[in-house]
Design an enzyme around this catalytic site. Sequence first.
Site, PDB file in Angstrom:
ATOM      1  N   LYS A  16      27.527  50.700 -12.621  1.00  0.00           N
ATOM      2  CA  LYS A  16      28.357  50.620 -13.824  1.00  0.00           C
ATOM      3  C   LYS A  16      29.532  49.671 -13.627  1.00  0.00           C
ATOM      4  CE  LYS A  16      26.068  53.513 -16.456  1.00  0.00           C
ATOM      5  NZ  LYS A  16      25.398  53.084 -17.700  1.00  0.00           N
ATOM      6  N   SER A  37      30.895  54.555 -17.395  1.00  0.00           N
ATOM      7  CA  SER A  37      31.042  55.900 -16.838  1.00  0.00           C
ATOM      8  C   SER A  37      32.379  56.036 -16.130  1.00  0.00           C
ATOM      9  CB  SER A  37      29.904  56.162 -15.839  1.00  0.00           C
ATOM     10  OG  SER A  37      30.159  57.328 -15.075  1.00  0.00           O
ATOM     11  N   TYR A  42      25.235  54.857  -8.317  1.00  0.00           N
ATOM     12  CA  TYR A  42      25.271  54.877  -9.782  1.00  0.00           C
ATOM     13  C   TYR A  42      26.583  54.296 -10.286  1.00  0.00           C
ATOM     14  CZ  TYR A  42      25.996  56.720 -14.465  1.00  0.00           C
ATOM     15  OH  TYR A  42      26.291  56.838 -15.797  1.00  0.00           O
TER      16      TYR A  42
END
Length: 355
Positions: A167, A139, A163
């Site tokens: 990643k 991402s 989040y």
Amino acid sequence: MSEPAQAGQLPRILVAGGAGFIGTHTLVSLVQNGYRPLVLDNFSNSSPAALDRVRQITGAEVEAVRGDIRDGNALDQLFQRCADEGAPIECVLHLAALKAVGESSTKPLEYYDNNVTGTLRLLEAMLRAGVMRLVFSSSATVYGEPESLPFQERHRIAPTNPYGHTKAMVEQILRDFCAAQPRFVAVCLRYFNPIGAHESGLIGEDPRGEPNNLFPYIMRTAIGKAPFLRVFGNDYQTPDGTGVRDYLHVSDLADGHSKAIDFALAGNEGANFSAFNLGTGRGTSVLELVSAFERESGVRVPYQVTARRPGDIGEAWADPSLANQVLGWTAGRSVDQMCRDGWNWQKNNPDGYPE
């Protein structure tokens, strides 16, 4: 390393998380580009009905298994079954992640467990089975606040929310794993903001509960399921004060996965860890996206401005030139087409996929 498929067989690709929004569109691309996908999904945020739509679009019998990447025994059995059938898995496409930025701040343990621990269990099973090719769904959130724009792959990794941290952690794990296992090839795809839907209108985004991303919230407002769109902040240093993002058509993103698998299977000798931005290289503000959607759909989208969300940044768009040059991939569809295809899906499937 597992033996390749026998002559005449299509290369078998395990698609973890293949029933989701990005996964289903990628399945279509994989079939169209000569691959044989096998879906592994726990259906926590997806529907088996979406796979029926993929079969309808492609005319292919896409196999699916219900399971979780954190279940090492189930992974072992799946890899072994495929090998016993004479069609071993040649590459894993890892899309199985929780992905809502806002939710990750309130449920960090769930995100670290699924996204990081899940990847560790998957890598361990791949190593046991001798499957040495992985394409990972990363991402643009790994970059955090931009040093400069557009984002380039060499920019610092400094995520601003859990989040993004998951990643970034997985990318570091893959770097270290590739260094320890020279025959292992990992390709990380740093997505920017995929929206839209397949041009057929048969598959699209179907979030559970209240959407966490802008575009599905626009569509939910347009069909009357929300009274207005919440715009999180209009005081950013952008032309209209609203956040600017690099939106790309989900079908363009799907084709990027096929290109990345081509690249991974080619061997990538001497540089077995790679990361690529997948974006258009153009920024679009929240209000510009609303305007484009209204123009393409003919539906007005009322909105109200609220406070900024924690962890959000003002602007983000990609420099996709490395993916253009190395993978031979380019995002070709316009924002107008993203809106047009997204609305075609939503108006024909106002309640999403059937249960």
